[in-house]
Design an enzyme around this catalytic site. Sequence first.
Site, PDB file in Angstrom:
ATOM      1  N   HIS A 261      -8.438   6.837   0.283  1.00  0.00           N
ATOM      2  CA  HIS A 261      -9.294   5.650   0.428  1.00  0.00           C
ATOM      3  C   HIS A 261      -9.643   5.069  -0.952  1.00  0.00           C
ATOM      4  O   HIS A 261     -10.652   4.361  -1.092  1.00  0.00           O
ATOM      5  CB  HIS A 261     -10.632   5.974   1.128  1.00  0.00           C
TER       6      HIS A 261
ATOM      7  N   ARG B 183       0.852  -1.174   0.000  1.00  0.00           N
ATOM      8  CA  ARG B 183       0.000   0.000   0.000  1.00  0.00           C
ATOM      9  C   ARG B 183       0.898   1.238   0.000  1.00  0.00           C
ATOM     10  O   ARG B 183       1.833   1.330   0.794  1.00  0.00           O
ATOM     11  CB  ARG B 183      -0.867   0.004   1.251  1.00  0.00           C
TER      12      ARG B 183
ATOM     13  N   GLU C 212      -9.469  -3.803   1.596  1.00  0.00           N
ATOM     14  CA  GLU C 212      -8.384  -3.148   0.864  1.00  0.00           C
ATOM     15  C   GLU C 212      -7.241  -4.109   0.587  1.00  0.00           C
ATOM     16  O   GLU C 212      -6.610  -4.054  -0.462  1.00  0.00           O
ATOM     17  CB  GLU C 212      -7.901  -1.923   1.668  1.00  0.00           C
TER      18      GLU C 212
END
Length: 399
Positions: free
Chosen positions: A180, A91, A384
């Site tokens: 997000h 990420r 995610e």
Amino acid sequence: MNILVINCGSSSLKFQLIDMTTEAVQAKGLCERIGIDGSRIVYTPAGGEKMTIESPMPTHTEAIKLVLDCLTNAEYGVIKSLKEINAVGHRVVHGGEKFASSTIITDEVIKVIEECNELAPLHNPANLIGINVCRELMPGVPMVGVFDTAFHQTMPKKAYLYGLPIKAYTDYKIRRYGFHGTSHSFVSKRVAEFLGKPVEDLKTIVCHLGNGASICAVDGGKSVDTSMGFTPLAGLVMGTRSGDIDPAILEYYANKEGLTLSEVTTVLNKKSGMEGLTGGKSDFRDLEEGYEAGDQACIDAIEVFCYNVARFVGAYAASLNGVDVIAFTAGIGENSGFVRGKICEYLGYLGITIDAEQNSKRGEDIIISTPDSKVTVCVIPTNEELMIARDTKALVEAQ
Ligand code: ADP
């Protein structure tokens, strides 16, 4: 194919090992207090007990070594050797305007991520450390960067430009980026799958309501507007963040309190939102308890929160020129029927009606609107990590 997903923060690191044949999580965990006394790893193998191992982690190198040791441990590990990790998905918070999608990490890509560091000085450098340490410990294993900002790169100029001197954008890269994105992307795709409709045909408003909260208008699978801005401080009133305020408040409040601008920004990030309004409560479970007990500060804070969400939904119904689906996700969106119900009370003008019994469920894909509701309202748990693993798999296989 096994994919290790890494979310590396400045003093913590979250990980999941996902078997992409079944998309099952084989193990997951968290390293805490990296570089601080009392560091530990919390590790849960699939089907096994959660365990906590205290171990010094002066740097992220020791943390990632410990993660790999846990995963390959003879007793509680889930793989025999590191050879069974086929790729790593990282990420990365900020990809600026450089990354409109996930990308295979190369030396060149690392340089470009470094160029985005000034836009996310608290997050990107930590993400890069995770990438560099993994490359060192797992040479030859393909790595992919998945950016929180990438999904929003489809926003039109009219949605991302601020009304500032244009050099703010051209010279200093000041614009709405949105965050997000991995969650908004996952949920908007999952909604279409769940409803059995092509994503291209749907106008969806995704409400990601967690400690950090943002709303995204998704038209045919593409983000066209979102509530967070240049930083994740903008938009909704959140757990500890103020969300949108009149910018003139900064100087006024700084003068009143004798603070520097940087100190005011800290107040806006850490001491505002629900926490600020109630003088200490930012967890919605506590806030709801206070609301039920008649605590006026909790009542006011929840009213402000729900009204703000409804206000953005209204704005995005206009951006999209209509809305087919509203999807709630993240900690509050997935779990709090109370908050969802209160938000939807404002949305009667859209022809929305809610099924109270359905709305009392949580933590699963569900439709909470009645069959005759003009807009379908649903709850879609976000994931995610899985989204990062899917992007990683797709890019590695296409190599
Ligand atoms: P983040 O990832 O931004 O830290 P999360 O998505 O984990 O946030 O959401 C955290 C929020 O979800 C907290 O405010 C927490 O109180 C809320 N939450 C979790 N479970 C419930 C629940 N059962 N009812 C109401 N709120 C909940």
